[in-house]
Scaffold this active site. Structure first.
Site, mmCIF file in Angstrom:
data_model
loop_
_atom_site.group_PDB
_atom_site.id
_atom_site.type_symbol
_atom_site.label_atom_id
_atom_site.label_comp_id
_atom_site.label_asym_id
_atom_site.label_seq_id
_atom_site.Cartn_x
_atom_site.Cartn_y
_atom_site.Cartn_z
ATOM 1 N N ASP A 226 29.233 -20.243 22.985
ATOM 2 C CA ASP A 226 31.151 -20.945 22.708
ATOM 3 C C ASP A 226 32.053 -20.123 24.256
ATOM 4 O O ASP A 226 32.121 -19.358 24.310
ATOM 5 C CB ASP A 226 31.112 -20.460 21.194
ATOM 6 N N ASP B 139 33.599 -26.752 25.065
ATOM 7 C CA ASP B 139 33.072 -25.201 25.471
ATOM 8 C C ASP B 139 31.805 -24.889 24.482
ATOM 9 O O ASP B 139 31.779 -23.904 24.707
ATOM 10 C CB ASP B 139 34.669 -24.631 24.660
ATOM 11 N N GLU B 140 30.430 -25.625 24.027
ATOM 12 C CA GLU B 140 30.007 -25.217 23.073
ATOM 13 C C GLU B 140 28.854 -25.824 23.576
ATOM 14 O O GLU B 140 28.850 -27.090 24.211
ATOM 15 C CB GLU B 140 29.765 -25.141 21.581
#
EC number: 2.7.7.7
Length: 410
Positions: free
Chosen positions: A8, A104-105
């Site tokens: 993350d 973002d992950e």
């Protein structure tokens, strides 16, 4: 045993802005709406803003009340896509099993990487170090034997956190967490659990499965399996071999006419757009399917002028197909699918006839709605049209679709 990592990029938008402009680290800063007009919400904030009480999904007015010196930066989505793609390219140097979950992950399956690179935990630490050294970006990581615990592990400690959750320690690490920390427990589900004395993940895990299912239905069963680590779902590189993204529903009551269809299609198109963005994809073909009260099925599709993952543009084409092919009727079920997929590389190919301002407005609206729902739950915000028939609109295709099915379903 499997070794799955969830990575993350903490405070993704704000961190990328700080990486591009290091002087922003010295001031409380957030990425959000238009500063002069004072509209929009906080999409991400840096550590100084967080320390002052600024939270994701706050309105700009609320954020300025708790932090008068807050600097608001307009989002630069093309930059965010560019740098998050660079980060994921590092992941893919160790395995092809990388599944994006938003910009973002990502989940990374290192199970079969051991033969080439050695110990999976050491591989994950190497990846974390390389991302910082080569991209200037911090990622927090959770390493586990399933996707759910890996995701929860990456949430435990931000800013280069690193947590390993395995069968011999998950009860010690995961079970004491508040029930809200369990993946897929939102603001509507948590109060139902707490009202029955279920305040931690361990409380849920040790409760008989049938009791949870009795008041939460099938989703309660999923949550019970998640809490106990019974998740064998695979890490899947969504952009490879994925033919389409769609959602459909048989509604709780008949849809009578075009306006009822638009209410349901609005929700479905939002879900499809969100799932496309989570997978880092755009699509160029929109298809609708309708089943009438007489059980006859009807479908139509059309190619867009350019690929998109903006909900308004998907809905606009869906309603165009509806209006061109039917005038009225009673319908029992509807689905919408986007196909002809391509990777979202941040490049917008607009024609001279495109309304760029309208496109950007709806793109940012989608980002804002997704941010609010991520923080406060799916039903925290919705389009005004859903208020016209709340019974018809009372469904959540994102959760009910169950994007990451648990292994027992196999």
């Amino acid at each position: 045993m499997r070794f799955i990592v969830h990575s993350d990029i903490n405070h993704c938008y704000a961190q990328i802005e700080e990486m591009m402009h290091p002087d922003l680290k010295a001031v409380p800063m957030a990425v959000g709406g238009h500063e002069e007009l004072r509209h929009g919400i906080i999409l991400a904030k840096n550590d100084l803003a967080k320390a002052s009480g600024v939270k994701t999904a706050m309105s700009l007015r609320e954020a300025r009340q708790v932090c008068p010196d807050l600097l608001i930066i307009l989002p630069h989505y093309d930059d965010y896509i560019y740098y998050t793609t660079k980060v994921k390219d590092i992941y893919r140097q160790y395995t092809d099993a990388v599944e994006s979950f938003g910009l973002d992950e990502a989940w990374i399956d290192l199970t079969h990487s051991q033969a080439l690179f050695g110990d999976p935990v050491m591989i994950a630490q190497t990846i974390q170090k390389r991302v910082y050294e080569e991209c200037g970006i911090n990622v927090s990581m959770g390493v586990s034997y399933n996707k759910i615990f890996a995701k929860m592990g990456s949430d435990l400690h931000k800013k280069r956190g690193f947590d390993v959750i395995m069968p011999d320690n998950y009860q010690k690490i995961i079970w004491p967490l508040p029930i809200e920390d369990l993946f897929y427990v939102g603001v509507r589900t948590a109060p139902k659990l707490r009202a029955r004395g279920i305040g931690t993940v361990g409380d849920l895990a040790t409760m008989p499965k049938g009791i949870i299912k009795s008041f939460l239905g099938k989703m309660g069963e999923y949550l019970w399996y998640f809490a106990n680590g019974y998740d064998e779902s695979e890490v899947q590189p969504l952009y490879e071999g994925m033919k389409s993204v769609g959602n459909g529903i048989t509604t709780c009551k008949d849809m009578n006419g075009l306006n009822d269809l638009k209410i349901v299609l609005t929700i479905l198109c939002e879900s499809v757009a969100t799932r496309l963005k989570q997978a880092g994809l755009k699509g160029a073909v929109v298809r609708i399917g309708l089943r009438g009260s007489n059980l006859r099925y009807f479908s139509r599709q059309r190619k867009l002028e350019r690929a998109t993952n903006v909900s308004y543009e998907i809905l606009d084409m869906a309603m165009t197909l509806v209006k061109e092919n039917i005038r009225d009727g009673i319908f029992r079920s509807v689905n919408v699918t986007v196909s002809s997929l391509k990777k979202d590389d941040g490049v917008e190919q607009l024609s001279l006839f495109d309304d760029l301002e309208k496109h950007d407005c709806h793109k940012q609206l989608d980002q804002t709605i997704d941010a609010i729902r991520e923080r406060f739950g799916y039903h925290a915000i919705g389009k005004a049209i859903v208020l016209e028939d709340q019974e018809l609109a009372d469904f959540n295709p994102l959760e009910e679709n169950v994007i990451h099915p648990v292994g027992y379903l196999k």
